[in-house]
Design a protein around this motif. Sequence first.
Motif, short mmCIF file in Angstrom:
data_model
loop_
_atom_site.label_atom_id
_atom_site.label_comp_id
_atom_site.label_asym_id
_atom_site.label_seq_id
_atom_site.Cartn_x
_atom_site.Cartn_y
_atom_site.Cartn_z
N ARG A 21 -53.95 -70.96 -43.52
CA ARG A 21 -55.21 -70.21 -43.60
C ARG A 21 -56.36 -71.05 -44.13
O ARG A 21 -57.50 -70.85 -43.73
CB ARG A 21 -55.01 -68.97 -44.48
CG ARG A 21 -54.22 -67.89 -43.78
CD ARG A 21 -54.09 -66.66 -44.62
NE ARG A 21 -53.41 -65.60 -43.89
CZ ARG A 21 -53.10 -64.43 -44.41
NH1 ARG A 21 -53.38 -64.16 -45.68
NH2 ARG A 21 -52.49 -63.52 -43.69
N LEU A 22 -56.08 -72.00 -45.01
CA LEU A 22 -57.15 -72.82 -45.58
C LEU A 22 -57.57 -73.98 -44.68
O LEU A 22 -58.75 -74.32 -44.62
CB LEU A 22 -56.73 -73.36 -46.94
CG LEU A 22 -56.72 -72.35 -48.08
CD1 LEU A 22 -56.14 -72.98 -49.33
CD2 LEU A 22 -58.12 -71.82 -48.35
N HIS A 25 -56.41 -72.66 -39.69
CA HIS A 25 -56.79 -71.40 -39.06
C HIS A 25 -58.03 -71.63 -38.20
O HIS A 25 -58.89 -72.45 -38.53
CB HIS A 25 -57.07 -70.36 -40.16
CG HIS A 25 -57.16 -68.97 -39.66
ND1 HIS A 25 -58.32 -68.45 -39.10
CD2 HIS A 25 -56.26 -67.97 -39.62
CE1 HIS A 25 -58.12 -67.20 -38.75
NE2 HIS A 25 -56.88 -66.88 -39.06
N CYS A 28 -61.24 -71.64 -40.20
CA CYS A 28 -61.32 -72.47 -41.39
C CYS A 28 -62.62 -73.27 -41.47
O CYS A 28 -63.01 -73.71 -42.55
CB CYS A 28 -60.11 -73.40 -41.50
SG CYS A 28 -60.10 -74.75 -40.31
N ALA A 37 -60.30 -66.56 -48.00
CA ALA A 37 -59.60 -67.09 -46.83
C ALA A 37 -58.10 -66.86 -46.92
O ALA A 37 -57.41 -66.78 -45.92
CB ALA A 37 -59.89 -68.57 -46.66
N ARG A 70 -67.01 -66.62 -44.28
CA ARG A 70 -65.65 -66.12 -44.11
C ARG A 70 -65.30 -65.27 -45.32
O ARG A 70 -65.29 -65.75 -46.45
CB ARG A 70 -64.67 -67.28 -43.98
CG ARG A 70 -63.27 -66.85 -43.65
CD ARG A 70 -62.39 -68.05 -43.43
NE ARG A 70 -61.03 -67.66 -43.09
CZ ARG A 70 -60.02 -68.50 -42.99
NH1 ARG A 70 -60.23 -69.79 -43.19
NH2 ARG A 70 -58.83 -68.06 -42.68
#
Length: 151
Positions: A21-22, A25, A28, A37, A70
């Motif tokens: 996810r960091l 993604h 990102c 995030a 985000r």
Amino acid sequence: MYYLLFLYFAFSSLFVLALYRLFFHPLCEYPGPPLAALTDWYQAYYNIVKGGGLVIKYEQLHKLHGPVIRVGPNTLHFNDRQAYHDIYTYGSTLVKHSELYDALGVHAPKSSIIFCDPEVSKQRRGSLQPLFSRRAVISLEYTIQQKVCVA
């Protein structure tokens, strides 16, 4: 012994998910708090614990990071009129995330208001279009006039 193995795999999978996810993604590249995030609980914290302070936090984040931030693992927040136009304009080819429309589809799952895919929406509009043509409306004018005058 087995519970240690289970804990190892659980923490390993959480660690891999956090890395994904960091850093890997598709969203990102957009700025925002790293905690946002990682989890949707970021928004829940500001809405529940901070008593609806998410809107104020969004304003602060937009001042810090710009018009697109985000705010969740799969969520962006826009502070730009053009973005609204690009996303919701007729003829847009963006496939919208169904999570937003799921609540509307509980009582009417086949309703055209919940279509997220522009192609499906186009097909439905095509099948309904003859019902709203000028000829169809004029053919119902007498009935409508009777109903209006009676009331």
